[in-house]
Design a protein around this motif. Structure first.
Motif, PDB file in Angstrom:
ATOM      1  N   ASN A   1     -28.349  41.931 -21.587  1.00 53.16           N
ATOM      2  CA  ASN A   1     -27.656  42.796 -22.213  1.00 53.16           C
ATOM      3  C   ASN A   1     -26.239  41.938 -22.929  1.00 53.16           C
ATOM      4  OD1 ASN A   1     -25.551  44.815 -22.742  1.00 53.16           O
ATOM      5  ND2 ASN A   1     -26.863  46.167 -21.174  1.00 53.16           N
ATOM      6  N   ALA A   2     -26.783  42.759 -24.100  1.00 56.76           N
ATOM      7  CA  ALA A   2     -26.241  42.534 -25.288  1.00 56.76           C
ATOM      8  C   ALA A   2     -24.556  41.767 -24.812  1.00 56.76           C
ATOM      9  CB  ALA A   2     -26.619  42.915 -26.358  1.00 56.76           C
ATOM     10  N   VAL A   3     -24.410  43.019 -24.404  1.00 53.51           N
ATOM     11  CA  VAL A   3     -22.760  43.814 -23.849  1.00 53.51           C
ATOM     12  C   VAL A   3     -22.350  42.180 -23.687  1.00 53.51           C
ATOM     13  CG1 VAL A   3     -21.160  45.076 -23.065  1.00 53.51           C
ATOM     14  CG2 VAL A   3     -22.910  45.798 -24.470  1.00 53.51           C
TER      15      VAL A   3
ATOM     16  N   GLU B   1     -21.541  39.660 -24.075  1.00 51.18           N
ATOM     17  CA  GLU B   1     -20.895  38.793 -25.374  1.00 51.18           C
ATOM     18  C   GLU B   1     -19.390  38.332 -25.116  1.00 51.18           C
ATOM     19  OE1 GLU B   1     -22.439  36.603 -27.621  1.00 51.18           O
ATOM     20  OE2 GLU B   1     -24.673  37.705 -27.502  1.00 51.18           O
TER      21      GLU B   1
END
Lengths: 665, 665
Positions: free
Chosen positions: A147-149, A151
Motif C-alpha cells: 500500500n502506497a500510503v 511512504e
C-alpha cells in the motif's frame, strides 16, 4: 510459533517476486519494511537476480536460508502455486499472497483458489489472501504491504487494530488517522479470505495485548459464524468491535429472490447480525476512523430508552449542527437545569468555567453522554481550546468533541488525551448514535424444535402443510379443512375462504387462486370450480374460516445464506414492503426479544393504543414470532424460508390465516 | 455610495469600542483589517483613549473625520443606541453591530431591537446585526470581523460568497475551505437580521461580479419572500444558491399545533420551499464548503428520472463507499459497456488510460455525471494522481472526485483546476444527490380564487361549510345534507354517515361524534340522539352518503408562518402520520406539479398498479390537489389551514368525505 507471531512478528520475511526496481509496486514491501524499522531478516526471492535493493536475493525459497516465518508472494500466474509448494517444503507457516487472479477473477479463478488452499492445507501452510495488500504491525515495526500510503515517514502507533476487505482502506485509515494523531496497532488486508478470514483475525486480535479496539471494513461477510464467535470473544475481553459495511454483496440477488428476502434486504439482515453479535455499526467511513476513543475501555450501554446527551459549547451554530443530526437518530439533548438543552458559553467562557461545566455534566445523572463543541479558538490556540476538556473529570460516560474550524493540532491533542474528537458534525453524531445502539451480544435461546413426522423435509410444503407446521411450533392457525374431488366436502363454519391448494403457487391472490367471503355451500359451488379452472396446477381446495381482527402482520423466517437463520416481523398488507417497516433478528428469539422487535415496527403503532384505537394482543404476537423463530432449532435446518402473511392480531390472541414454507433443495 | 459598496468596499471604517488591548476581542477588527491589507482608513472610536494600537482614536463618531462608510459597533448596553444616533448625525450609511442583548436575548431585547431599527430607518442608517460577527471581502481585503479564524495568515480568495446566520460558521467555512484550497469572495455574518437580512444579501450577491456561487448557513428563515425572489434573481444571473439548514427553529411549536402542521413538520415545508425557489439543499456541513465547483457555471439538471452516474476508480473499496451512498439517494450507477457499473483501473492504470476513460464518460450519452475516485497515490504523488483528471476533456456534465487517503495537496490541486473534490464518500454522494435534485425555480400558477359569499372569513368553518368551500374550488364532495332539530329531516341515499356538526370539534372520531354505516332511518333514530348526547357542543347533524373507493388520501393546505402557503398530499389513514409519507410544495401548484407530488408518495403505490391492484384515478386526484392549493389565491388569504381527510380515490374520480377549514383570527 503461533499464527499471530508468524503473521505479525515474523523473525524473517521472504519477499517472493521482490523487484530490484525501487519504483515498482513489488519493491515496496522491502522499502517499507526497512523504512519503518523492521528488525527481522528480509529475504528477497527473485528468479533472475542475486541482489535486490542491496540485499542478497535467492532464486527460490528452497535456496533461502531459514527459518522464514512468513512469505509475501507477489509473483504472477502459476508461480503462486509453486511458491506455496516451496513454503510447504521449507516449513514457512504463513503465506500472504498479494497476487490476484483467484476468486477475484470469476469462477475459474475461484476454482484455482480452492485448489491452492486445499494444497496449502495439506502442506500445513496458512494463507492470507490472495489479493491481499498485506499487513502492518505499527508498534512491532512490520510494514509488510504494497500500500502506497506506507511512504509516510512515521507510522502512528496506538491500540486500535483494523481488518479490511479493501486493501486501499488499510492505507486510508492509516493515513487519515495518522494525520489526526490517531494511532494503530495491527492492520490487515484480508483480500479474498481463502483461508485466514476476518473472523479468525478478530479472534487473534481479541487475544492481542496491544489491541483495545477492533475496526472492520467489510464488503461482505464470508463466515458469519466465525466472526460472531470472535466478536463475542472480543466482547468478553472488553474490546469493542466496530464495523463499516458496504451495502452491496453477491447476496443481493439471492435475497431478492423470495418474498421475505425481498423485504429483509441484505442490509437489514446484516444490521440484525451486527446488533446481535455486539458489533458497533457505523454509517460513515470517517466515523470508523474517529470512533475508537469513544469506545475504548467502555461497555455496551444497553439503554432501554432514548439516549440523553448534554451539550456544552462555545458556539451555538456549531453545537446545533451536531444536535440537529442527533435528533434524527432519536437521541435527546438534555438541559443542565431547565434552560435550553445546550449550555452555551459563547466567547465569555474561561477555561475554568468550561472545565467546571463539563465536570458537572459528567457527574450529572440526567445525561448518558456529553458532547463538547469548540469554535474558532481551536484553530489558533489549540492548547487553550483543548485544555479545559483534557483537564475535566472524565468518567465512564462517553465524551465526544466536535471542533468547528480546520484544527488538526487540536484534534491531535485530544487524541493524545484519549478523547474522541470528530472533524464533522455528522460523524460526531453518527459515533454517538452508534455508541448508544451498542448492545451486549445476545444469547439466543437453545433447545430443539420438532419437525412433524408426516411432513417432508425437502421441496415445498403446500399451505395446509405450512399451517400444520406453524401449529406444531405453537402458532394459533385458522380453522381449516381440505376439500377434495369429486365432492369437495368440508366442515368449516361460514363464511369461509377457499384457496387452490398447490405448493407451486407463490402469490395466490395474483394467480386468482383465492375466493374470499364465501357465505354458504351454494357460493362455494358457484366460485370454486371457476377458480380451479383458472389454476390448473391445483386439484384440491383449502377451505378456511374467514377471520378478522385489528391488524394484519407479517411474520417471516429465512435461513439467510450470509448471516444464517433470521426472523422478521412487519406491518402487514403492503406496508412492510412499501415502507420497509419491519424488524429483524437472528433466529431464534425469546418472547422478550420478539416484543422488542414488535416495538420497532412503526406501523404496529395502531396496535399500541395509537390515537385511542383498541390495543392488540402484542403478547400473543410476540409468542408467535418466537415460535416461528424456533424453525432455526429444527434438526438439520430444513426450512429455507417461511412466512405467515397475514397473521391477524385481535384484541385477544392472534391467528395465522396464510402460510408459506419453502424447504431447502 | 450603494449599500454593497458601503458594506463590502467601505473607504473608511469606524471601529466603535475598539480596544487598545490587542488580546481583547474588540481589538480584533483593527488587527484583522491591517493584517489582511485593508486599504481604506481605520478610525477607532474609544471613549477613554486618544490612541488605539497606534492609530489616532476619537471619543465619538461626531469627532471623527469623515466621510465614514461603515461603523462597526462593539460597545455594550445603551451605547449602541448612542452610536446609531451618531451614525445618523455623521451620515454613516451602514452600521454593523456586533453587540448582543437584542432579539438574541428574549422579548425585552427584541423590543429594544425594534426601537433601534425604527430609529435607524428614520436616520437613514442601514443595520447589519445586532449580534453580527461582521463581514469579510477576501479579494477586496476587507476583514471587518471579530471571528478568531481571521488570525490565519492569508485569506483564500475565490468566487464563492457566504451568508451565515451563525457567526462561528463564517470562520469555519473560511478556515476549512482555505485548508483545502477553496477560495471565497464575500462572507457575511447576518446576526439577528434586524434590517439587512439573508434575502437582501443574496440579492446584492446576485449582482456582484465577484460572486459565482452563493452559500447559505441557515438556522431559520426570517423573510421567505425576499429570499425567494433573491434566489430567482441569482438563478437568472446563473449563480447557484446552496443552503445548509438546521432543522430547529422557533416554528416547530407553531407547526406542531395543527394536524397538517404536525404532518408537514417545518423541515418538509422548508425542503419544498428550497426546491421551489431553485435553492440547492445540502445535508452535510462539509458539502456546503465543497460543493461550489460542482455547481459553478452549471444549471439545474431538472432530470425527469433517476440520475445515472458513471464511476471511474483506482480503488474498488473507495468507489464502493461512494456508490453505496449514492444508491441510498436513488442515484444509479451505469456501466461503460455491459460490465460492472464501476470502471476499475486498479494499480495498472496509466495516466493516459485514466484520462481516456474519463473523456469517454464525459462524451457518453449514457450518464448524467461522472465520479472519479483516486486511491493511495493521491497522498504522496498529488501531481501524478490529479493530472489525469485535470487534463480530461470536461464539459457541462458534473464531475465529482473523491480521494481515499489524507491528501490535502491533491484536494488543493483539484480546487485550483476548478474541479469539485470531496474529502469523504458521504459528502461526495451528498453533493451529487443535491446537484441532481436541483430544480429551476418553479413558476406558481397566478390568478385569483373566489371565496363563497355566504362563508365567513374569520374563525372556524364547520364541516358543511368546509365541504362547500372545497366544492367551489372544484373538488368533488360527498352528497350531504344538514339535519336540524327537532325532526332532523334529510334526503340522502342510504347507507349514510352522521356527524355532529360543530366547528369546535377537531378530531370527530375520537370525540365520538361520528356514526358510520347507518342503513336506514331507524338506524339514524337509534344512534344519532346518543351521539348528540355525547357531543354537547353540537345541535345539528351532517348526514352524508357512505362512500368507498380504492384508497384514502389526505390533502392539506397551510399558510405556513415561515414559508407561506403550502399544499400537501399524503397516504390516508394513519399512514401519512406514522410513516411521514407525504409530498409538499409551495401553493398553488398546477395539475402537472400535483401529479409529480402524487408520484412522490410511497403509500399511493397501491393506486399506481402495484402488484396488480386496480389503478386509481390519479388525474382526478391531481386536479383536487391543485384545487385545494388555490386557497393561496384567495384575496387576503383568509385560510390558516384546510384539510380533506380522507379524500377517497376511486377507479374513476375522487370524492372528499371529510373536511376541516381553520380561518385566521
Amino acid at each position: 510459533m503461533t499464527l499471530a507471531q508468524a503473521l505479525f512478528a515474523p523473525r524473517a520475511v521472504a519477499l517472493v517476486g521482490a523487484s530490484g526496481d525501487a519504483a515498482k509496486n513489488s519493491a515496496r514491501p522491502m522499502r517499507f519494511l526497512r523504512k519503518h524499522g523492521y528488525a527481522g531478516r528480509i529475504v528477497p526471492i527473485n528468479a533472475s537476480r542475486n541482489e535486490v535493493l542491496g540485499e542478497r536475493a535467492f532464486r527460490s525459497l528452497a535456496e533461502a536460508p531459514g527459518p522464514i516465518d512468513q512469505a509475501f508472494i507477489m509473483t504472477p500466474g502459476d508461480s503462486v502455486e509453486r511458491a506455496i509448494e516451496e513454503c510447504g517444503a521449507s516449513g514457512v507457516p504463513v503465506a500472504t499472497i498479494f497476487s490476484d487472479g483467484f476468486a477475484d477473477a470469476g469462477p475459474e479463478g475461484a476454482a484455482r483458489q480452492a485448489l491452492l488452499v486445499a494444497r496449502a492445507r495439506e502442506l500445513g501452510v496458512r494463507v492470507l489472501g490472495p489479493n491481499s495488500m498485506g499487513l502492518v504491525d505499527v508498534p512491532g515495526c512490520v510494514a509488510l504491504t504494497v500500500n502506497a500510503v506506507l511512504e509516510m515517514d512515521a507510522l502512528p502507533a496506538g491500540t486500535t487494530s483494523f481488518v479490511s476487505q479493501s486493501g486501499t482502506m488499510l492505507g486510508t485509515v492509516l493515513s487519515r488517522g495518522g494525520a489526526r494523531g490517531l494511532g494503530f496497532a495491527k492492520l490487515v488486508s484480508v483480500g479474498n479470505e481463502s483461508d485466514i478470514g476476518t473472523g479468525e483475525l478478530v479472534d487473534l486480535l481479541a487475544e492481542d495485548p496491544g489491541t483495545k479496539v477492533i475496526l472492520l471494513f467489510l464488503e461482505t461477510i464470508r463466515d458469519a459464524a466465525k466472526l460472531a464467535s470472535a466478536a463475542r470473544k472480543a466482547h468478553a475481553a472488553g474490546k469493542p468491535v466496530v464495523a463499516y459495511k458496504l451495502g452491496r454483496s453477491q447476496l443481493g440477488a439471492a435475497l431478492a429472490r423470495s418474498h421475505t428476502g425481498a423485504l429483509a434486504g441484505e442490509d437489514a439482515a446484516l444490521a440484525a447480525y451486527f446488533r446481535d453479535c455486539g458489533i458497533v455499526r457505523v454509517d460513515m467511513l470517517e466515523t470508523l476512523i474517529e470512533i475508537a476513543p469513544l469506545l475504548s475501555g467502555r461497555m455496551p450501554p444497553n439503554l432501554p430508552r432514548a439516549a440523553r446527551v448534554a451539550v456544552l459549547t462555545t458556539t451555538g451554530g456549531g453545537a446545533a449542527s451536531v444536535v440537529d443530526r442527533l435528533g434524527t437518530f432519536g437521541i435527546e439533548t438534555v438541559a443542565r437545569d431547565s434552560e435550553s438543552p445546550i449550555v452555551d458559553l459563547t466567547m465569555t467562557a474561561t477555561a475554568e468555567r468550561y472545565t467546571a461545566a463539563l465536570d458537572d455534566l459528567f457527574a450529572s445523572p440526567r445525561c448518558d453522554g456529553v458532547l463538547a463543541v469548540v469554535g474558532s479558538s481551536a484553530q489558533f490556540h489549540p492548547q487553550l481550546a483543548v485544555e479545559p476538556i483534557v483537564r475535566s473529570k472524565r468518567n465512564a460516560k462517553p465524551l465526544a468533541v466536535f471542533l468547528t474550524p480546520h484544527a488538526e493540532r487540536s484534534l491531535a491533542l485530544l487524541a493524545e488525551g484519549g478523547i474522541a474528537a470528530f472533524r464533522t458534525p455528522e460523524s460526531c453524531a453518527d459515533a454517538l448514535a452508534a455508541f448508544f445502539s451498542w448492545r451486549t451480544p445476545r444469547a439466543r435461546p437453545a433447545g430443539a424444535a420438532e419437525w412433524p413426522r408426516d411432513l417432508p423435509r425437502r421441496g415445498r410444503l403446500d399451505e395446509a402443510q405450512a399451517l400444520e407446521l406453524f401449529a406444531v411450533l405453537g402458532v394459533p392457525v385458522v380453522e381449516h379443512a381440505i376439500a377434495r374431488p369429486p365432492d369437495f366436502k368440508y366442515a368449516v363454519p361460514y363464511p369461509v375462504a377457499a384457496k387452490a391448494l398447490s405448493s407451486d403457487i407463490l402469490h395466490k391472490t395474483e394467480a386468482g387462486a383465492v375466493c374470499l367471503g364465501i357465505a354458504d355451500r351454494a357460493g362455494f359451488d358457484r366460485e370454486v370450480p371457476a377458480m380451479l379452472k383458472r389454476v390448473a396446477a391445483a386439484r384440491e381446495v383449502l377451505v378456511q374460516k374467514m377471520e378478522s381482527g385489528l391488524a394484519e402482520v407479517i411474520v417471516g423466517y429465512r435461513d439467510d445464506p450470509v448471516v444464517g437463520p433470521i426472523v422478521l416481523v412487519g406491518a402487514g398488507g403492503t406496508l412492510a414492503e412499501i415502507y420497509r417497516d419491519y424488524a429483524l433478528r437472528l433466529a431464534p428469539v425469546s418472547e422478550e426479544e420478539a416484543a422488542a422487535m414488535i416495538a420497532e415496527v412503526k406501523g404496529l403503532a395502531t396496535l399500541r393504543g395509537y390515537r385511542g384505537l383498541p390495543r392488540g394482543d402484542l403478547g400473543a404476537l410476540a409468542k408467535a414470532v418466537a415460535a416461528i423463530s424456533r424453525l432455526a432449532l429444527v434438526h438439520g435446518s430444513p426450512v429455507a424460508e417461511a412466512e405467515i402473511n397475514p397473521l391477524i392480531v385481535k384484541r385477544e390472541g392472534v391467528i395465522a390465516v396464510d402460510g408459506l414454507v419453502v424447504l431447502k433443495e
